[in-house]
Structures are given as structure tokens and as C-alpha cells.
Design an enzyme around this catalytic site. Sequence first.
Site, short mmCIF file in Angstrom:
data_model
loop_
_atom_site.label_atom_id
_atom_site.label_comp_id
_atom_site.label_asym_id
_atom_site.label_seq_id
_atom_site.Cartn_x
_atom_site.Cartn_y
_atom_site.Cartn_z
N ARG A 135 0.84 -1.19 0.00
CA ARG A 135 0.00 0.00 0.00
C ARG A 135 0.88 1.24 0.00
NH1 ARG A 135 -2.38 1.16 6.02
NH2 ARG A 135 -0.51 0.67 7.21
N LYS A 156 1.52 4.91 1.85
CA LYS A 156 1.28 5.75 3.02
C LYS A 156 1.79 7.16 2.73
CE LYS A 156 3.30 2.83 5.92
NZ LYS A 156 3.76 2.23 7.19
N ASP A 180 13.09 2.67 0.61
CA ASP A 180 12.32 2.59 1.86
C ASP A 180 13.21 2.24 3.04
OD1 ASP A 180 12.76 0.04 0.77
OD2 ASP A 180 10.82 -0.75 1.41
N THR A 232 -3.98 -28.17 11.62
CA THR A 232 -3.10 -27.70 10.55
C THR A 232 -3.10 -26.19 10.38
OG1 THR A 232 -3.24 -29.81 9.38
CG2 THR A 232 -2.66 -27.87 8.07
#
Length: 262
Positions: free
Chosen positions: A14, A16, A105, A189
Site C-alpha cells: 500500500r 502511506k 524505503d 493444521t
Amino acid sequence: MSEPHLLIDAGNSRIKWALADAQRTLVRTGAFGHTRDGGADPDWADLPRPRGAWISNVAGADVGARLDALLDTRWPGLPRTTIRSRPAQCGVTNGYTTPEQLGSDRWAGLIGARAAFPDEHLLIATFGTATTLEALRADGRFTGGLIAPGWALMMRALGTHTAQLPTLTTDIASGLLADAQAQPFQVDTPRSLSAGCLYAQAGLIERAWRDLAAAWQAPVRLVLAGGAADEIARALTLPHTRHDALILSGLALIAAEASAQD
């Protein structure tokens, strides 16, 4: 009052954003999807015109084009800078052999972490599509890092590449483990898969932290960030600090430094 900076962190999952004032305080924040199908466009209608946009984009050219279109629609002609990793910036020295290979980033996050925790040795763990770890010395030297599949990606890979294991999201896994955190081993599981991948994340962090503290012979602050940090934090046995705005804070510092040089 000086114009604010618009900061944009386009990650793999996404986007921001934040508006930072002259003191680098994030006064408005938000998030939106890579495409219109992923959610509404950002709510920028009532924002003042910023001095410029500072962007970290690791999501690719299509997302970059979407950001350009959004910015041009709201503020035609707005100056924008897409950051790249450098050998040194804002008090951080890049230890990569090819500095520009480090993701923007991660670079912005290192700068944000250095400012948030000055003069401390840091291990920064960020939990997104990938789990990344960065080792940052107290003098600002980034000495290297690790990259592993994130919690969601681990679970999705097992579901996709096996015949009998389910494909789980982090929301499903979190719900399954909500009443089972105290149990080291699970009895079905889906919970076994959820907990196994969660413990793989926690084990990676704890091993890296111990190796780093031993190598540096000094205390190391563990800093957690990213969408899966809450769940992984509960599986850790180490003290840690949460900080979810490292990248945006780093972008604010980069923007402020560049503006001061104009």
C-alpha cells in the site's frame, strides 16, 4: 509559516503519506491502495499546497505513474523528488558495497531510526511483504542487513506450493492464534501453519539480535515496524520498541535537509 512537505511511502502492499511541518512533525497522515480498485484515492482536498512531494517508491513504475497523476490533479506543477539511496545522507553512512542497490524505503527508514534513537546501536526489523533487518551503529553507520519473506508471504507460499495446506492471510492467522498464543505447539493444521511461520519470523529476529549484540559487544535496541509487528512482537522474548513512522520520518529529514540547501 513555511510550506509543509508532502511525504509518500509507496510500499509493496500500500501507499502511506504524511504532511510534515517545518519542525518535521507529521501533522496529517493517511494510506491508500496501489490502484483505484484497492480503495479510494487519498483525501488531499483540504490540504494546503506543499512545498514539494518527497517520494520513496519500491512498488514500481505503474504506482509511480499513479502518484504523478494524483499529484498533477491536486497540485499541477508540484515539484517532486523520488529519493534514491546514497553513500551518506542525514547522518547515516550506507554500508552496502553498491549503495544505490539499497531500497529507498530501507534507506529512509534508517535515517528515521537514526533521528529517533540517536547515539544508540539499533537492529531495525520491518514487517511487510518482506521482513527486513538493518544493523545501524550508534555513529550512524549502516553495516548491513537481512531480507526474508514476510509472515503473510511465508503462509501464502506454503498454501500455493503444497497440495494439502491452506492458504492463510494474516487476519485469519491472527484470529486462529488469538486463543492459542500460550501454546508452543498447535493441534490442527491451520494453527500449526500460522504459528510455525510466526515463530520463523520471531526466531530470525532473535538470532539476528543476539549475533549483533555479540559482534558489537554492546547493547542493541530492537526496533519493530510494519503491519505484522503486533503479532510478531507477541512471539518475541526480547525487549523491543515499536515505531511505525520510520520511513515517513526519514523522508521528512531528507526533505528538510534538501530544502535547507536550496
